[in-house]
Design an enzyme around this catalytic site. Structure first.
Site, PDB file in Angstrom:
ATOM      1  N   GLY A  30       0.900  -1.326   0.055  1.00  0.00           N
ATOM      2  CA  GLY A  30       0.035   0.112   0.002  1.00  0.00           C
ATOM      3  C   GLY A  30       0.684   1.337   0.183  1.00  0.00           C
ATOM      4  CB  SER A  31      -0.122   4.693  -1.004  1.00  0.00           C
ATOM      5  OG  SER A  31      -1.362   4.781   0.092  1.00  0.00           O
ATOM      6  CD  GLU A 107      -2.181  -6.251   2.738  1.00  0.00           C
ATOM      7  OE1 GLU A 107      -1.750  -5.509   2.071  1.00  0.00           O
ATOM      8  OE2 GLU A 107      -3.294  -6.578   2.886  1.00  0.00           O
TER       9      GLU A 107
END
Ligand code: 5RP
Length: 234
Positions: A30-31, A107
């Site tokens: 993710g960012s 994840e």
């Protein structure tokens, strides 16, 4: 860099304080966690940090590799010291909704193989009760319509197949994602996760219950460390 990006960067970099020489680290997707990974890469080059990373997605693998982070996988390493990852929501019990980026299955596998989990997030992700963010569920592509019908019986709001422009979004595992709007609240995430998991064709549910030990949350007033009482990092 805009204001939200600055917050993501601050949270992401702060997580590196928990990374020590010799650790095996689960690298989230993710960012926000991107900034953790970039900082780990910098420390490897400039400070001779020695770690092994286990990536949770193809994107993370590509990024980590480009930064020179030594990588492995769970076939080679049984247990990890720590996983650092982002989240779409976290609540007061440190339970999470994840999967906004579609990487929830790996994840969760990586987080469950870790001795502790840290979440990095900006303050928009903090909620009193999970459920405003549509719950991502990874499903097998051969059976997604049946799974959708089953979930619709549990969910009074919309359940939608995730798209990537014109085509269904395909995960790294070749699965589809159903975004299930259980909002405004998910009052019992543990029970909901287990109910959805019993549906044939469900690969993984984006509820992470009892897995996260610490959240690094950034806001315009600074970075805060929220540590779960009796968690593995308390
Ligand atoms: C990917 C995830 C991400 O961790 C989650 O979507 C948060 O991402 P970002 O930091 O970009 O907001 O679960 O599957």
């Amino acid at each position: 860099m805009n204001a939200v990006e600055v917050l993501k960067k601050e949270a992401g970099i702060s997580a590196c304080n928990y990374v020590k020489n010799g650790m095996k680290i689960g690298l989230g997707t993710g960012s926000t966690v991107k900034y953790t990974i970039i900082e780990l890469g910098r420390r490897i080059v400039e400070e001779n940090l020695e770690i092994i990373g286990v990536p949770t997605s193809e994107d993370t693998q590509k990024l980590a590799k480009s930064l020179g982070i030594p990588l492995s996988n769970l076939s080679e390493i049984d247990r990890l010291d720590l996983t650092i990852d982002g989240a779409d929501e976290f609540d007061n019990n440190y339970d999470l909704i994840k999967g906004g980026g579609g990487a929830l299955t790996r994840e969760k596998i990586v987080a469950l193989a870790s001795n502790a989990m840290i979440v990095v997030a900006d303050d928009r992700k903090k909620v009193s009760t999970l459920g405003q963010f549509p719950l991502p569920v990874e499903v097998h592509i051969s059976n997604w319509e049946n799974v959708k019908e089953h979930i619709e019986k549990l969910c009074t709001n919309e359940v939608s197949l995730r798209y990537d422009s014109e085509e269904p979004f395909v995960t790294d595992n070749g699965g589809y994602i159903l975004d299930c709007n259980f909002g405004p609240i998910i009052s019992d995430p543990y029970t909901l996760e287990n109910k959805i998991k019993t549906i044939e064709g469900v690969v993984e549910v984006g509820l992470f219950v009892g897995i996260c030990d610490l959240v690094i949350i950034s806001s315009t007033s600074g970075v805060n460390i929220l540590t779960k009482q009796n968690g593995r990092l308390s």
